[in-house]
Scaffold this active site. Structure first.
Site, PDB file in Angstrom:
ATOM      1  N   ASN A   8       0.841  -1.096  -0.048  1.00 57.29           N
ATOM      2  CA  ASN A   8      -0.046   0.101  -0.049  1.00 57.29           C
ATOM      3  C   ASN A   8       0.940   1.235   0.016  1.00 57.29           C
ATOM      4  OD1 ASN A   8      -1.295   2.296   1.038  1.00 57.29           O
ATOM      5  ND2 ASN A   8      -3.080   0.813   1.713  1.00 57.29           N
ATOM      6  N   HIS A  11       1.173   6.045   1.891  1.00 55.22           N
ATOM      7  CA  HIS A  11       1.732   7.129   2.771  1.00 55.22           C
ATOM      8  C   HIS A  11       3.004   7.483   2.041  1.00 55.22           C
ATOM      9  CE1 HIS A  11      -0.827   6.465   5.888  1.00 55.22           C
ATOM     10  NE2 HIS A  11      -0.697   5.283   5.985  1.00 55.22           N
ATOM     11  N   ARG A  19       3.609  18.712   1.641  1.00 54.22           N
ATOM     12  CA  ARG A  19       4.016  19.898   1.056  1.00 54.22           C
ATOM     13  C   ARG A  19       3.302  20.435  -0.424  1.00 54.22           C
ATOM     14  NH1 ARG A  19       9.322  21.556   2.970  1.00 54.22           N
ATOM     15  NH2 ARG A  19       8.973  21.619   5.124  1.00 54.22           N
ATOM     16  N   HIS A  44      -5.645   3.736  -1.692  1.00 58.14           N
ATOM     17  CA  HIS A  44      -6.932   4.172  -1.131  1.00 58.14           C
ATOM     18  C   HIS A  44      -7.216   5.518  -1.627  1.00 58.14           C
ATOM     19  CE1 HIS A  44      -9.938   4.485   2.751  1.00 58.14           C
ATOM     20  NE2 HIS A  44     -10.445   4.809   1.273  1.00 58.14           N
ATOM     21  N   ARG A  46      -9.286   8.325  -1.020  1.00 56.03           N
ATOM     22  CA  ARG A  46     -10.340   8.620  -0.040  1.00 56.03           C
ATOM     23  C   ARG A  46     -11.140   9.765  -0.660  1.00 56.03           C
ATOM     24  NH1 ARG A  46      -8.744   6.804   5.429  1.00 56.03           N
ATOM     25  NH2 ARG A  46     -10.564   8.020   6.120  1.00 56.03           N
ATOM     26  N   ARG A  50      -6.938  12.852   0.742  1.00 54.83           N
ATOM     27  CA  ARG A  50      -5.765  13.379   1.717  1.00 54.83           C
ATOM     28  C   ARG A  50      -4.239  12.760   1.283  1.00 54.83           C
ATOM     29  NH1 ARG A  50      -6.927   9.969   7.542  1.00 54.83           N
ATOM     30  NH2 ARG A  50      -9.047  11.046   7.044  1.00 54.83           N
ATOM     31  N   HIS A  51      -4.369  11.623   0.586  1.00 57.50           N
ATOM     32  CA  HIS A  51      -2.826  11.345   0.074  1.00 57.50           C
ATOM     33  C   HIS A  51      -2.938  10.930  -1.251  1.00 57.50           C
ATOM     34  CE1 HIS A  51      -4.994   7.706   1.470  1.00 57.50           C
ATOM     35  NE2 HIS A  51      -4.481   7.734   2.813  1.00 57.50           N
ATOM     36  N   GLU A  71      -8.800   0.452  -2.896  1.00 63.08           N
ATOM     37  CA  GLU A  71      -9.614   0.572  -1.616  1.00 63.08           C
ATOM     38  C   GLU A  71     -10.534   1.717  -1.824  1.00 63.08           C
ATOM     39  OE1 GLU A  71      -7.021   1.059   1.723  1.00 63.08           O
ATOM     40  OE2 GLU A  71      -6.071  -0.679   1.313  1.00 63.08           O
ATOM     41  N   THR A 102      -8.337   3.703   8.266  1.00 61.22           N
ATOM     42  CA  THR A 102      -9.602   2.946   8.244  1.00 61.22           C
ATOM     43  C   THR A 102      -9.495   2.292   9.684  1.00 61.22           C
ATOM     44  OG1 THR A 102      -9.055   2.524   6.065  1.00 61.22           O
ATOM     45  CG2 THR A 102     -10.725   1.331   7.093  1.00 61.22           C
ATOM     46  N   GLU A 152     -11.045  -9.092   3.062  1.00 63.81           N
ATOM     47  CA  GLU A 152      -9.855  -8.935   3.649  1.00 63.81           C
ATOM     48  C   GLU A 152     -10.168  -8.555   5.184  1.00 63.81           C
ATOM     49  OE1 GLU A 152      -7.518  -5.598   1.924  1.00 63.81           O
ATOM     50  OE2 GLU A 152      -6.493  -5.656   3.822  1.00 63.81           O
ATOM     51  N   HIS A 192      -3.748  -4.468   7.762  1.00 68.23           N
ATOM     52  CA  HIS A 192      -3.925  -3.311   8.703  1.00 68.23           C
ATOM     53  C   HIS A 192      -3.132  -3.620  10.024  1.00 68.23           C
ATOM     54  CE1 HIS A 192      -5.322   0.108  10.677  1.00 68.23           C
ATOM     55  NE2 HIS A 192      -6.186   0.470   9.265  1.00 68.23           N
ATOM     56  N   GLY A 214       1.201  -1.557   4.414  1.00 65.41           N
ATOM     57  CA  GLY A 214       1.314  -0.153   4.169  1.00 65.41           C
ATOM     58  C   GLY A 214       2.497   0.590   5.086  1.00 65.41           C
ATOM     59  N   HIS A 215       1.828   1.012   6.017  1.00 63.24           N
ATOM     60  CA  HIS A 215       2.573   1.973   6.764  1.00 63.24           C
ATOM     61  C   HIS A 215       3.855   1.411   7.265  1.00 63.24           C
ATOM     62  CE1 HIS A 215       3.659   4.053  10.598  1.00 63.24           C
ATOM     63  NE2 HIS A 215       3.104   5.250  10.069  1.00 63.24           N
TER      64      HIS A 215
HETATM   65  N1  PXP Z   1      -5.745  -3.036   4.224  1.00 63.17           N
HETATM   66  C1  PXP Z   1      -6.762  -2.070   4.341  1.00 63.17           C
HETATM   67  C2  PXP Z   1      -8.130  -2.445   3.754  1.00 63.17           C
HETATM   68  C3  PXP Z   1      -6.503  -0.801   4.618  1.00 63.17           C
HETATM   69  O1  PXP Z   1      -7.754   0.261   4.808  1.00 63.17           O
HETATM   70  C4  PXP Z   1      -5.309  -0.436   5.123  1.00 63.17           C
HETATM   71  C5  PXP Z   1      -4.992   0.977   5.658  1.00 63.17           C
HETATM   72  O2  PXP Z   1      -5.114   1.893   4.504  1.00 63.17           O
HETATM   73  C6  PXP Z   1      -4.281  -1.501   4.875  1.00 63.17           C
HETATM   74  C7  PXP Z   1      -4.548  -2.685   4.524  1.00 63.17           C
HETATM   75  C8  PXP Z   1      -2.798  -1.303   5.385  1.00 63.17           C
HETATM   76  O3  PXP Z   1      -2.727  -0.889   6.756  1.00 63.17           O
HETATM   77  P1  PXP Z   1      -1.079  -0.480   7.106  1.00 63.17           P
HETATM   78  O4  PXP Z   1      -0.938   0.922   6.606  1.00 63.17           O
HETATM   79  O5  PXP Z   1      -1.502  -0.289   8.798  1.00 63.17           O
HETATM   80  O6  PXP Z   1      -0.381  -1.509   6.768  1.00 63.17           O
END
Ligand code: PXP
Length: 239
Positions: A8, A11, A19, A44, A46, A50-51, A71, A102, A152, A192, A214-215
């Site tokens: 993902n 970020h 910026r 995602h 949104r 925002r991103h 997403e 989320t 998921e 997540h 992602g994060h």
């Molecule tokens: N899966 C879904 C459905 C999500 O909404 C997210 C967050 O955008 C992720 C996975 C990834 O989560 P994380 O950034 O905590 O790894």
């Protein structure tokens, strides 16, 4: 079988939008993730943009070499966006403006009619549909009833467990939900909050064929580079 890693890249866009610059580009990050072995790119889009921006979806649709997972909120407005760009998969997620990320899974059980319609619209457009839900048996059954291709499972609670006992209990819920979903014929992903410390037990659940992360990957990529961050995650996912 090693699960597919969906990276993902939201970020990367968060850093860019901080910026309102044109870098770093999530499209470049996606290409590096794929070179390192990612099997899917997840974004995602949104409502508040925002991103990830519409431009990112458009360019990624052209450049993504693996598969693109969008997403999105379960709204007709987003169905229109999905029809325009045709991602390989759409994952329906709940969306609230004030949340940092989320926070919970989609409540499919209480909005079956509306979600059935959106699932059908997307499937008619030949888009695979996954529903992001808590690891709860009623929600998993509801996903089957609305004809979702996949679920998921939300791993947030497992990841936030304060001790080994809480984590084991939450992991048990993910295992039970994964087995139930597979038995109903749906594909099973999870995601997540997964990171380099907690991914192992989820990667070993046989019914789960995909993880979306992602994060943790983007955070490590800032320090060690994108390809290495993705490779290190894939190493931990190997059986
Ligand atoms: N899966 C879904 C459905 C999500 O909404 C997210 C967050 O955008 C992720 C996975 C990834 O989560 P994380 O950034 O905590 O790894």
């Amino acid at each position: 079988m090693t699960q597919r890693l969906g990276v993902n890249v939201d970020h990367v866009a968060t850093l860019r939008q901080a910026r309102k610059a044109h870098y770093p580009d999530p499209v470049t990050a996606a290409a590096l993730a794929e070179l390192a072995g990612a099997g899917q790119i997840t974004i995602h889009l949104r409502e508040d943009r925002r991103h990830i921006q519409d431009r990112d979806l458009r360019v990624l649709r052209e450049t993504c070499q693996t598969q693109l997972n969008l997403e999105m909120a379960a709204t007709q407005e987003m169905v229109k966006v999905a029809y325009e760009y045709k991602p390989d998969m759409a994952t329906l997620v709940p969306e609230r403006r004030e949340e940092l990320t989320t926070e919970g899974g989609l409540d499919v059980a209480s909005q079956r009619d509306a979600i059935t319609k959106i699932v059908k619209n997307l499937k008619d457009g030949e888009i695979v549909v996954s529903l992001f839900v808590d690891p709860d048996l009623d929600q998993v059954r509801a996903c089957h009833k609305v004809n979702a291709d996949r679920v998921e499972l939300h791993t947030g609670r497992y990841c936030e467990g304060r001790n080994a006992r809480e984590r084991a209990r939450e992991l048990g819920r993910v295992v039970d939900a994964a087995k139930a979903a597979a038995k109903l014929g749906m594909g099973v992903a999870a995601g997540h909050g997964l990171n380099y410390e907690n991914v192992g037990p989820v990667a070993r659940i046989a019914e789960i064929d995909e993880l979306n992360i992602g994060h943790a990957i983007v955070a490590r990529a800032v320090l060690v580079g994108f390809e290495r961050a993705v490779r290190e995650m894939l190493d931990l996912m190997r059986p």
